[in-house]
Design a protein around this motif. Sequence first.
Motif, PDB file in Angstrom:
ATOM      1  N   SER A  18       0.857  -1.185   0.000  1.00 30.01           N
ATOM      2  CA  SER A  18       0.000   0.000   0.000  1.00 30.01           C
ATOM      3  C   SER A  18       0.890   1.232   0.000  1.00 30.01           C
ATOM      4  O   SER A  18       1.846   1.313   0.773  1.00 30.01           O
ATOM      5  N   TYR A  19       0.577   2.168  -0.891  1.00 29.15           N
ATOM      6  CA  TYR A  19       1.389   3.372  -0.995  1.00 29.15           C
ATOM      7  C   TYR A  19       0.534   4.509  -1.533  1.00 29.15           C
ATOM      8  O   TYR A  19       0.075   4.427  -2.669  1.00 29.15           O
ATOM      9  N   ASP A  20       0.269   5.523  -0.704  1.00 34.40           N
ATOM     10  CA  ASP A  20      -0.442   6.711  -1.177  1.00 34.40           C
ATOM     11  C   ASP A  20      -1.744   6.396  -1.912  1.00 34.40           C
ATOM     12  O   ASP A  20      -1.990   6.929  -2.994  1.00 34.40           O
ATOM     13  N   GLY A  21      -2.549   5.513  -1.340  1.00 35.36           N
ATOM     14  CA  GLY A  21      -3.819   5.181  -1.969  1.00 35.36           C
ATOM     15  C   GLY A  21      -3.701   4.233  -3.145  1.00 35.36           C
ATOM     16  O   GLY A  21      -4.666   4.001  -3.873  1.00 35.36           O
ATOM     17  N   LYS A  22      -2.495   3.713  -3.369  1.00 37.23           N
ATOM     18  CA  LYS A  22      -2.293   2.743  -4.456  1.00 37.23           C
ATOM     19  C   LYS A  22      -1.678   1.472  -3.883  1.00 37.23           C
ATOM     20  O   LYS A  22      -1.231   1.459  -2.741  1.00 37.23           O
ATOM     21  N   GLY A  23      -1.647   0.448  -4.702  1.00 37.25           N
ATOM     22  CA  GLY A  23      -1.049  -0.793  -4.225  1.00 37.25           C
ATOM     23  C   GLY A  23      -0.524  -1.637  -5.356  1.00 37.25           C
ATOM     24  O   GLY A  23      -0.827  -1.382  -6.530  1.00 37.25           O
ATOM     25  N   GLU A  24       0.281  -2.609  -5.004  1.00 34.39           N
ATOM     26  CA  GLU A  24       0.889  -3.477  -6.006  1.00 34.39           C
ATOM     27  C   GLU A  24       1.002  -4.897  -5.463  1.00 34.39           C
ATOM     28  O   GLU A  24       1.158  -5.093  -4.253  1.00 34.39           O
ATOM     29  N   VAL A  25       0.927  -5.871  -6.369  1.00 37.12           N
ATOM     30  CA  VAL A  25       1.153  -7.264  -5.995  1.00 37.12           C
ATOM     31  C   VAL A  25       2.246  -7.816  -6.901  1.00 37.12           C
ATOM     32  O   VAL A  25       2.121  -7.749  -8.132  1.00 37.12           O
ATOM     33  N   ARG A  26       3.327  -8.316  -6.300  1.00 39.22           N
ATOM     34  CA  ARG A  26       4.417  -8.870  -7.099  1.00 39.22           C
ATOM     35  C   ARG A  26       4.737 -10.298  -6.703  1.00 39.22           C
ATOM     36  O   ARG A  26       4.678 -10.636  -5.513  1.00 39.22           O
ATOM     37  N   VAL A  27       5.099 -11.088  -7.709  1.00 40.17           N
ATOM     38  CA  VAL A  27       5.533 -12.467  -7.470  1.00 40.17           C
ATOM     39  C   VAL A  27       7.026 -12.548  -7.810  1.00 40.17           C
ATOM     40  O   VAL A  27       7.442 -12.061  -8.870  1.00 40.17           O
ATOM     41  N   TYR A  28       7.811 -13.129  -6.888  1.00 38.86           N
ATOM     42  CA  TYR A  28       9.252 -13.332  -7.121  1.00 38.86           C
ATOM     43  C   TYR A  28       9.581 -14.820  -7.044  1.00 38.86           C
ATOM     44  O   TYR A  28       8.895 -15.586  -6.357  1.00 38.86           O
ATOM     45  N   GLU A  29      10.680 -15.207  -7.724  1.00 41.61           N
ATOM     46  CA  GLU A  29      11.192 -16.559  -7.594  1.00 41.61           C
ATOM     47  C   GLU A  29      11.957 -16.645  -6.275  1.00 41.61           C
ATOM     48  O   GLU A  29      12.819 -15.798  -6.010  1.00 41.61           O
ATOM     49  N   THR A  30      11.677 -17.653  -5.475  1.00 42.63           N
ATOM     50  CA  THR A  30      12.228 -17.701  -4.116  1.00 42.63           C
ATOM     51  C   THR A  30      13.758 -17.744  -4.100  1.00 42.63           C
ATOM     52  O   THR A  30      14.389 -16.979  -3.380  1.00 42.63           O
ATOM     53  N   THR A  31      14.345 -18.624  -4.894  1.00 44.17           N
ATOM     54  CA  THR A  31      15.788 -18.833  -4.747  1.00 44.17           C
ATOM     55  C   THR A  31      16.650 -17.866  -5.558  1.00 44.17           C
ATOM     56  O   THR A  31      17.776 -17.568  -5.172  1.00 44.17           O
ATOM     57  N   THR A  32      16.108 -17.341  -6.678  1.00 47.13           N
ATOM     58  CA  THR A  32      16.922 -16.414  -7.464  1.00 47.13           C
ATOM     59  C   THR A  32      16.576 -14.957  -7.181  1.00 47.13           C
ATOM     60  O   THR A  32      17.358 -14.061  -7.487  1.00 47.13           O
ATOM     61  N   GLY A  33      15.385 -14.725  -6.608  1.00 50.40           N
ATOM     62  CA  GLY A  33      14.957 -13.351  -6.363  1.00 50.40           C
ATOM     63  C   GLY A  33      14.410 -12.665  -7.602  1.00 50.40           C
ATOM     64  O   GLY A  33      14.055 -11.491  -7.579  1.00 50.40           O
ATOM     65  N   LYS A  34      14.351 -13.401  -8.715  1.00 53.56           N
ATOM     66  CA  LYS A  34      13.888 -12.829  -9.983  1.00 53.56           C
ATOM     67  C   LYS A  34      12.404 -12.439  -9.901  1.00 53.56           C
ATOM     68  O   LYS A  34      11.584 -13.183  -9.371  1.00 53.56           O
ATOM     69  N   LEU A  35      12.072 -11.258 -10.462  1.00 52.67           N
ATOM     70  CA  LEU A  35      10.669 -10.840 -10.515  1.00 52.67           C
ATOM     71  C   LEU A  35       9.948 -11.689 -11.564  1.00 52.67           C
ATOM     72  O   LEU A  35      10.345 -11.723 -12.730  1.00 52.67           O
ATOM     73  N   VAL A  36       8.899 -12.375 -11.163  1.00 59.21           N
ATOM     74  CA  VAL A  36       8.149 -13.224 -12.080  1.00 59.21           C
ATOM     75  C   VAL A  36       7.010 -12.439 -12.725  1.00 59.21           C
ATOM     76  O   VAL A  36       6.816 -12.479 -13.929  1.00 59.21           O
ATOM     77  N   SER A  37       6.230 -11.734 -11.897  1.00 55.76           N
ATOM     78  CA  SER A  37       5.104 -10.977 -12.457  1.00 55.76           C
ATOM     79  C   SER A  37       4.655  -9.871 -11.520  1.00 55.76           C
ATOM     80  O   SER A  37       4.928  -9.893 -10.324  1.00 55.76           O
ATOM     81  N   THR A  38       3.975  -8.886 -12.100  1.00 56.21           N
ATOM     82  CA  THR A  38       3.288  -7.852 -11.326  1.00 56.21           C
ATOM     83  C   THR A  38       1.819  -7.970 -11.717  1.00 56.21           C
ATOM     84  O   THR A  38       1.492  -7.975 -12.906  1.00 56.21           O
ATOM     85  N   ALA A  39       0.961  -8.108 -10.720  1.00 59.70           N
ATOM     86  CA  ALA A  39      -0.452  -8.378 -11.003  1.00 59.70           C
ATOM     87  C   ALA A  39      -1.111  -7.202 -11.709  1.00 59.70           C
ATOM     88  O   ALA A  39      -1.059  -6.066 -11.222  1.00 59.70           O
TER      89      ALA A  39
END
Length: 473
Positions: A400-421
């Motif tokens: 939650s940030y300033d009336g907005k929000g984000e959902v992100r999925v990361y790969e557990t072991t590499t830390g790579k960003l998989v997706s942003t909802a």
Amino acid sequence: MKIVRPFSFVLAIALFTPAIRAQDGVKKDDKANTAISYYKDVRPILQQHCQGCHQPAKAQGGYVMTDYPNLFKKTEKEVIGVVAGKPADSELVKQITAHDGKKPAMPRGKDPLTDRDVTIIKQWIEQGAKDDTPASAKLPTVDANHPPVYTQSPVINAIAYSRDGTLLAVAGYHEVLLHKADGTALVARLIGMSERIQSLAFSLDGQWLAVTGGNPGRFGEVQIWNVEKRTLKMSIPITFDTVYGASWSPDSKLIAFGCADNSLRAISAETGKQVLFQGGHGDWVLDTVFSVKGTHLVSVSRDRSMKLTEIATERLEDNITSITPGALKGGLQAVDRHPTKDELLIGGADGTPKLYQMFRTKDRKIGDDFNNIRNYGTMPGRIFAVKFNADGSRVVAGTSYDGKGEVRVYETTTGKLVSTAKGVNGPIYAVAHHPKESVVASAGFEGIVHLNDAVTGALVRDFVPVPVKGAKK
Ligand code: HEC
């Protein structure tokens, strides 16, 4: 927000009880003349000691004690609970009084009320059992026959998939809504006492749903629902404020949660009895999780720390995160454990999901953050929710940030960003991974549940989880 510390809290309660008030000013003999207030004196006693078993969703003995008019009704055994002016004829008084050398029948299976509490109830009945609830505090009755009515979707603080992946539980106002996991149908409404629901957790055997919440500044509660029958198994009153962050032990026997009196607690899911109390945090405890073997509990708090507690001894064993001043940036909001390893995912005010090992393999050195395994990308705003997926290969976080929000999925072991909802706009307070499919659910301030593909981020479906009055079907 004001921090309530345990000692001042106890004192504050003591100061408001009539017996203490009687000491400053009113002589003891005059006590009978002191007007007892239903709202301030009697109701809190019933709330703390009786309502768990005497509420619309669980009316033991056919007697409901959650609102004033019901106190005067007959029980299952056709006796009247409260007879105004006549304590001796009131079944409620008989039930809390010792007879023939036996301890009082109520509260069932718990310590009897104190003499002072019994006296307050008797005097209130003697004085006519009047209702002095301020008009502003009178709330409409909410139960299965009077379900919550929504004019707009409420803020959603918690969501959870059932273990078999068929249901998605969503926290509403005064209730938990069970939806089909694909969001196509509302299948049940679990209506309880707490207005505000803060957390939801299905037991690992899939049978039970633990719900924590309460009414802010009045009472806290843990509810345990039978998932298949959709009945309330137990309601346990806890402290005088909402409670947070429910988690189950791996054997489905204990439920842990955090409190606004800075305590971490656990209760038996069978009896409701408290089995663990740990007071080592310096601020509200907001989330909890058990170790893989169920020997330890992990708690996170607004005090910025993540702590490890041994269950058998109730002993605070370690600070998992660094406690060096300056090392911690802002309170922690959420914790989850890898499904098979003692690795912990946390999120909080600094917006960076982080992975920690639960058990220290080297002695603590001042200033180290040795248990930290990995940090994921920093997200805009504060993190309110983090979760692993079923095999532990991915993590999801919501912000939650300033009336907005984000959902992100990361790969557990590499830390790579998989997706942003995609399609997520408002602040997010709750996230969940479907246990079998590659879908993440999220919800928050706007009262909308989003189901997104965990890999592509594509919006699969979004829906308002409550029936909104006047809205088109
Ligand atoms: C842990 C659960 C539990 C709690 C807490 C509890 N009760 Fe009960 N109560 C029951 C059950 C079960 C019955 C029905 C048993 C029976 O008929 O003997 C019952 C029955 C009653 C009845 C009806 C008795 C009758 O003969 O019809 C009254 C009155 C009552 N309770 C008052 C209270 C009061 C007052 C408190 C709080 C001080 C309280 N109870 C707390 C479980 C509970």
